[in-house]
Design a protein around this motif. Structure first.
Motif, mmCIF file in Angstrom:
data_model
loop_
_atom_site.group_PDB
_atom_site.id
_atom_site.type_symbol
_atom_site.label_atom_id
_atom_site.label_comp_id
_atom_site.label_asym_id
_atom_site.label_seq_id
_atom_site.Cartn_x
_atom_site.Cartn_y
_atom_site.Cartn_z
ATOM 1 N N LEU A 317 0.895 -1.269 -0.216
ATOM 2 C CA LEU A 317 -0.137 -0.135 -0.164
ATOM 3 C C LEU A 317 0.869 1.343 -0.010
ATOM 4 O O LEU A 317 0.576 2.356 -0.792
ATOM 5 N N ALA A 318 1.903 1.138 0.769
ATOM 6 C CA ALA A 318 2.957 2.102 0.865
ATOM 7 C C ALA A 318 3.311 2.746 -0.509
ATOM 8 O O ALA A 318 3.501 3.840 -1.021
ATOM 9 N N ALA A 319 3.664 1.863 -1.263
ATOM 10 C CA ALA A 319 3.939 2.008 -2.901
ATOM 11 C C ALA A 319 3.155 2.784 -3.710
ATOM 12 O O ALA A 319 3.329 3.047 -4.598
ATOM 13 N N VAL A 320 1.821 2.782 -3.223
ATOM 14 C CA VAL A 320 1.012 3.501 -4.019
ATOM 15 C C VAL A 320 0.361 4.861 -3.464
ATOM 16 O O VAL A 320 -0.595 5.185 -4.050
ATOM 17 N N ILE A 321 0.991 5.228 -2.301
ATOM 18 C CA ILE A 321 0.571 6.544 -1.723
ATOM 19 C C ILE A 321 0.836 7.728 -2.124
ATOM 20 O O ILE A 321 2.069 7.985 -2.382
ATOM 21 N N MET A 336 4.423 11.473 -4.452
ATOM 22 C CA MET A 336 4.134 10.085 -4.156
ATOM 23 C C MET A 336 5.317 9.711 -2.752
ATOM 24 O O MET A 336 6.272 10.017 -2.921
ATOM 25 N N ALA A 337 4.675 8.626 -1.849
ATOM 26 C CA ALA A 337 5.630 8.394 -0.828
ATOM 27 C C ALA A 337 6.999 7.555 -1.580
ATOM 28 O O ALA A 337 7.931 7.853 -0.903
ATOM 29 N N VAL A 338 6.807 6.935 -2.508
ATOM 30 C CA VAL A 338 8.069 6.264 -3.172
ATOM 31 C C VAL A 338 9.071 7.237 -3.587
ATOM 32 O O VAL A 338 10.419 7.061 -3.365
ATOM 33 N N ASP A 339 8.426 8.386 -4.364
ATOM 34 C CA ASP A 339 9.509 9.254 -4.619
ATOM 35 C C ASP A 339 10.212 9.950 -3.401
ATOM 36 O O ASP A 339 11.432 10.341 -3.698
ATOM 37 N N LEU A 340 9.427 10.349 -2.444
ATOM 38 C CA LEU A 340 9.939 11.123 -1.394
ATOM 39 C C LEU A 340 11.147 9.862 -0.672
ATOM 40 O O LEU A 340 12.190 10.410 -0.104
ATOM 41 N N ALA A 341 10.702 8.713 -0.515
ATOM 42 C CA ALA A 341 11.551 7.584 0.141
ATOM 43 C C ALA A 341 12.834 7.571 -0.938
ATOM 44 O O ALA A 341 13.791 7.603 -0.102
ATOM 45 N N ALA A 347 12.761 3.499 2.833
ATOM 46 C CA ALA A 347 11.618 2.620 2.066
ATOM 47 C C ALA A 347 10.276 3.619 2.247
ATOM 48 O O ALA A 347 10.310 4.314 3.288
ATOM 49 N N PRO A 348 9.545 3.417 1.187
ATOM 50 C CA PRO A 348 8.175 4.235 1.366
ATOM 51 C C PRO A 348 7.566 3.849 2.950
ATOM 52 O O PRO A 348 6.876 4.845 3.327
ATOM 53 N N VAL A 349 7.680 2.832 3.574
ATOM 54 C CA VAL A 349 6.905 2.635 4.689
ATOM 55 C C VAL A 349 7.598 3.481 5.681
ATOM 56 O O VAL A 349 6.934 4.030 6.738
ATOM 57 N N ASP A 350 8.749 3.979 5.442
ATOM 58 C CA ASP A 350 9.326 4.831 6.647
ATOM 59 C C ASP A 350 8.861 6.109 6.220
ATOM 60 O O ASP A 350 8.899 6.977 7.287
ATOM 61 N N VAL A 351 8.461 6.380 5.157
ATOM 62 C CA VAL A 351 8.248 8.007 4.905
ATOM 63 C C VAL A 351 6.520 7.770 5.714
ATOM 64 O O VAL A 351 6.296 8.808 6.235
ATOM 65 N N ILE A 352 5.855 6.696 5.183
ATOM 66 C CA ILE A 352 4.503 6.600 6.072
ATOM 67 C C ILE A 352 4.626 6.951 7.504
ATOM 68 O O ILE A 352 3.933 7.579 8.099
#
Ligand code: ZN
Ligand code: CU
Length: 515
Positions: A317-321, A336-341, A347-352
């Motif tokens: 889910l984090a990958a599409v946020i 996107m969380a992936v770009d910020l990560a 990792a994207p979950v770390d941004v979340i």
């Protein structure tokens, strides 16, 4: 017209004399009238006097004439799935809905409603966005009426709201006394004119309820003639069993069911909406009464804290946020969380986690790209599928474009460009179908005697322009919107000119059977 002869100057003249047509306040001239029934358009005029449609076909002289050649006149659109409860008061001009041709909003969806409430207590974790000054639906209605909204609204009473009032966020079944309290709150809202009972069974605290609790509360709505609208317990891997639960709630409580924002979430579930619709068709054939709504986009949106658990953050889910509204990190909005990560080397979950654990992290609204385009079209082809925007009114960030674009997007992209459904049918699904379903009295059709909620649009140009990057853009092709006979929206006509927009003539509506 009655032909008769008159004697004048000694000769006989045959003449056609029409009884002098009654003047009206406002007339649309030479429009293609889509009456909302699904029948094809007929050419003619439509006259309005006061708040009602008083003539359809041939219309006498009018104080204000609106020439509509080449345009379509339809009943105003009913947005059946909104979270505009607070916006009715915070943004009573409701420009983002008016510009789409909407005239009535169903509020209180996904289990979150503005009423009941505890006056002065903030709306913790809900979607209302303001502290209530009311305790019950009557009080909320009075607050809405004094704000003077541009659109009509009718309310559902929400399960999450009621449960939180009675038992906080407790993750357990209610005691008998607590269930009684919840039932009383639902019954009271219904008695005050709510059109039904809504749940959001993925959200806190609704997700702590079992089916029996929902049935017990839905029975109170059933007794008052309302319907049950459901953000079902699971829209992904367990979509079909969640649909079965909604069907069983309708059967056991004895009331119609509306499946909210029908979708199959997550790439591995794409295509399942076909099976889900087949299940609903089969239930209806066997005597159930189930309808649905959908938003015409491939992303959902909601409070991010509701979708993640900090102890086991879901990487898929984090990958599409994408961040819509992020008070903790405003510069994340629109990203996107992936770009910020990637930028931060995490990792994207770390941004979340970073966002959710920051101050005001619980106020983050995210957009999640979880839906298949083909499923959106499958949904829109279904004859019982209505349209609901599901927009969340946090205008500070970059909200999901559905808040500004839903209805024109269906008419422009899916009707005109993709030909997924016909124009008359799309209009039926936006007008008479929801009006009948949600208990709106004398609305949803262009017929004499109905309230004059109307939209004039150009079917050749109607389109959404809002995008994920530029989400707050008004649609094109929506030319005039009347609410209760008053011109609420008419871009291009200067204020003060006859027939100019700007009226705030919306009303708080009560369920038909509440009177
Ligand atoms: Zn929902
Ligand atoms: Cu919703």
């Amino acid at each position: 017209m009655r032909p008769f002869s008159i004697r004048w100057g000694g000769a006989d003249y045959a003449a056609e004399v029409t009884p002098s047509p009654t003047p009206v306040d406002l007339a649309f001239r030479n429009v293609a009238i889509l009456d909302g029934s699904g029948r094809p358009a007929v050419e003619g005029d439509v006259g309005i006097t006061g708040d009602r449609i008083t003539a359809v076909g041939t219309v006498g002289p009018a104080t204000v004439d609106i020439e509509g050649a080449g345009r379509t006149l339809a009943p105003g659109f009913v947005d059946v799935h909104t979270h505009d409860d607070g916006a009715l008061i915070r943004h009573p001009d409701l420009g983002f809905k008016l510009a789409q041709g909407c005239t009535t909003l169903v509020v209180g969806n996904c289990g979150f409603s503005a009423a009941p409430a505890r006056a002065g207590h903030p709306d913790h974790g809900g979607l209302i966005g303001l502290a209530p000054t009311w305790n019950d639906l009557d009080g909320f209605a009075a607050a809405v009426e004094s704000a003077g909204p541009a659109l009509n609204a009718i309310a559902l009473v929400g399960h999450n709201t009621v449960r939180r009032l009675v038992m906080g966020n407790e993750a357990r079944p209610p005691s008998a006394a607590e269930l009684d309290d919840m039932r009383r709150l639902v019954a009271e809202a219904m008695a005050q004119g709510a059109c039904g009972f809504s749940t959001g069974l993925i959200y806190e605290p609704g997700r702590y309820s079992d089916t029996a609790e929902v049935i017990a509360l839905a029975r109170e709505a059933a007794a008052a003639g309302g319907l049950y609208t459901s953000h079902i317990r699971n829209e992904g891997d367990h979509l079909l069993s969640a649909i079965d639960e909604a069907i069983s709630i309708g059967r056991e409580a004895g009331l119609p069911v509306q499946i909210s924002h029908h979708k199959a979430a997550g790439a591995r579930n794409w295509g399942k909406v076909g099976e889900s619709l087949a299940r609903i068709d089969a239930a209806n054939a066997a005597g159930a009464d189930i309808t649905l709504d959908v938003y015409p986009y491939t992303a959902g949106s909601g409070p991010m804290a509701q979708y993640f658990r900090l102890d086991r953050l879901d990487p898929e889910l984090a990958a599409v946020i994408r961040f819509a509204s992020c008070p903790a990190f405003r510069h994340y909005e629109g990203r996107m969380a992936v770009d910020l990560a990637a930028e931060q080397g995490v990792a994207p979950v770390d941004v979340i986690r970073q966002v959710l654990t920051a101050p005001e992290g619980d106020r983050t609204i995210c957009i999640q790209f979880i839906i298949d385009e083909a499923d959106v079209e499958t949904n829109l082809r279904h004859p019982l599928m209505m349209v609901g925007s599901d927009g969340i009114v946090d205008l500070a960030g970059r909200p999901h474009p559905r808040l500004f674009g839903t209805f024109p997007r269906v008419l422009g992209h899916y009707v005109r460009e993709r030909e997924v459904l016909g124009l008359a049918e799309a209009v039926r699904r936006m007008t008479s179908l929801p009006a009948d379903r949600f208990g709106l009295v004398d609305r949803g059709r262009v017929v004499e005697g109905h309230l004059a909620d109307l939209v004039l649009f150009d079917p050749a140009t109607v389109a959404d322009t809002a995008t994920y990057d530029e989400p707050k853009l008004a649609p094109t092709g929506i030319e005039v919107v009347l609410v209760n006979g008053a011109v609420a929206h008419r871009p291009g006509v200067a204020p003060g000119d006859p027939g100019a927009g700007g009226a705030r003539a919306g009303r708080f509506l009560r369920r038909a059977t509440a009177r």
